[in-house]
Design a protein around this motif. Sequence first.
Motif, short mmCIF file in Angstrom:
data_model
loop_
_atom_site.label_atom_id
_atom_site.label_comp_id
_atom_site.label_asym_id
_atom_site.label_seq_id
_atom_site.Cartn_x
_atom_site.Cartn_y
_atom_site.Cartn_z
N ALA A 1 0.85 -1.19 0.00
CA ALA A 1 0.00 0.00 0.00
C ALA A 1 0.88 1.24 0.00
N ALA A 2 0.46 2.24 -0.73
CA ALA A 2 1.23 3.48 -0.80
C ALA A 2 0.98 4.30 0.46
N ILE A 3 2.02 4.95 0.94
CA ILE A 3 1.97 5.76 2.15
C ILE A 3 2.19 7.21 1.77
N ASN A 4 1.39 8.09 2.34
CA ASN A 4 1.54 9.52 2.12
C ASN A 4 2.87 9.95 2.74
N TYR A 5 3.78 10.44 1.91
CA TYR A 5 5.13 10.79 2.35
C TYR A 5 5.11 11.88 3.42
N THR A 6 4.32 12.91 3.20
CA THR A 6 4.28 14.02 4.16
C THR A 6 3.80 13.55 5.52
N ALA A 7 2.74 12.75 5.55
CA ALA A 7 2.22 12.23 6.83
C ALA A 7 3.25 11.32 7.49
N PHE A 8 3.97 10.52 6.71
CA PHE A 8 4.99 9.63 7.25
C PHE A 8 6.12 10.43 7.91
N VAL A 9 6.60 11.45 7.21
CA VAL A 9 7.70 12.27 7.75
C VAL A 9 7.25 13.00 9.00
N LYS A 10 6.04 13.53 9.00
CA LYS A 10 5.54 14.22 10.20
C LYS A 10 5.47 13.27 11.39
N ALA A 11 5.05 12.03 11.16
CA ALA A 11 4.99 11.05 12.24
C ALA A 11 6.38 10.71 12.74
N GLN A 12 7.35 10.64 11.83
CA GLN A 12 8.72 10.34 12.25
C GLN A 12 9.31 11.50 13.05
N LEU A 13 9.05 12.71 12.62
CA LEU A 13 9.54 13.88 13.36
C LEU A 13 8.91 13.97 14.74
N ALA A 14 7.66 13.59 14.85
CA ALA A 14 6.95 13.66 16.13
C ALA A 14 7.47 12.63 17.13
N THR A 15 8.05 11.54 16.65
CA THR A 15 8.52 10.47 17.55
C THR A 15 10.04 10.37 17.57
N THR A 16 10.71 11.44 17.21
CA THR A 16 12.18 11.43 17.19
C THR A 16 12.74 11.38 18.61
N ALA A 17 13.70 10.50 18.81
CA ALA A 17 14.41 10.39 20.10
C ALA A 17 15.78 9.78 19.84
N ASP A 18 16.71 10.07 20.71
CA ASP A 18 18.07 9.55 20.55
C ASP A 18 18.14 8.03 20.71
N THR A 19 17.21 7.46 21.43
CA THR A 19 17.25 6.01 21.71
C THR A 19 16.29 5.22 20.83
N ARG A 20 15.66 5.87 19.89
CA ARG A 20 14.67 5.21 19.03
C ARG A 20 15.35 4.33 17.98
N ASP A 21 14.73 3.19 17.69
CA ASP A 21 15.24 2.31 16.65
C ASP A 21 14.91 2.88 15.27
N PRO A 22 15.76 2.61 14.26
CA PRO A 22 15.48 3.08 12.91
C PRO A 22 14.23 2.42 12.33
N VAL A 23 13.61 3.08 11.37
CA VAL A 23 12.41 2.57 10.72
C VAL A 23 12.82 2.03 9.35
N ALA A 24 12.46 0.79 9.04
CA ALA A 24 12.78 0.18 7.75
C ALA A 24 11.83 0.74 6.69
N ILE A 25 12.39 1.30 5.62
CA ILE A 25 11.55 1.87 4.56
C ILE A 25 11.92 1.35 3.17
N ASN A 26 12.79 0.36 3.09
CA ASN A 26 13.26 -0.12 1.79
C ASN A 26 12.14 -0.61 0.88
N ASP A 27 11.15 -1.28 1.41
CA ASP A 27 10.06 -1.82 0.59
C ASP A 27 8.82 -0.94 0.64
N THR A 28 8.95 0.30 1.09
CA THR A 28 7.81 1.19 1.22
C THR A 28 7.63 1.99 -0.06
#
Length: 81
Positions: free
Chosen positions: A33-60
């Motif tokens: 399924a296609a993901i809205n890029y802007t909404a995805f980036v906003k969600a990533q910015l909202a949950t940014t932390a130094d101890t957070r695990d990376p998000v896999a996006i290769n097949d997105t």
Amino acid sequence: MRYLLTITVVAGVLLLSGCFGGDSDRPRQQAPAAINYTAFVKAQLATTADTRDPVAINDTRFIFRDKNNPDAYNNVLQPEN
């Protein structure tokens, strides 16, 4: 002779069509399924932390709905007063 040749050709076509018809028991692979890029980036910015695990996006697969919108990220990038 012609009858034997016709039977041989028909039998060969039937056998080969069974070999290349595909495996009907396996489910077809669905496109991701296609993901809205802007909404995805906003969600990533909202949950940014130094101890957070990376998000896999290769097949997105992303949809770029805010293509040339310079204000697309204003609500998450504006400094708080």
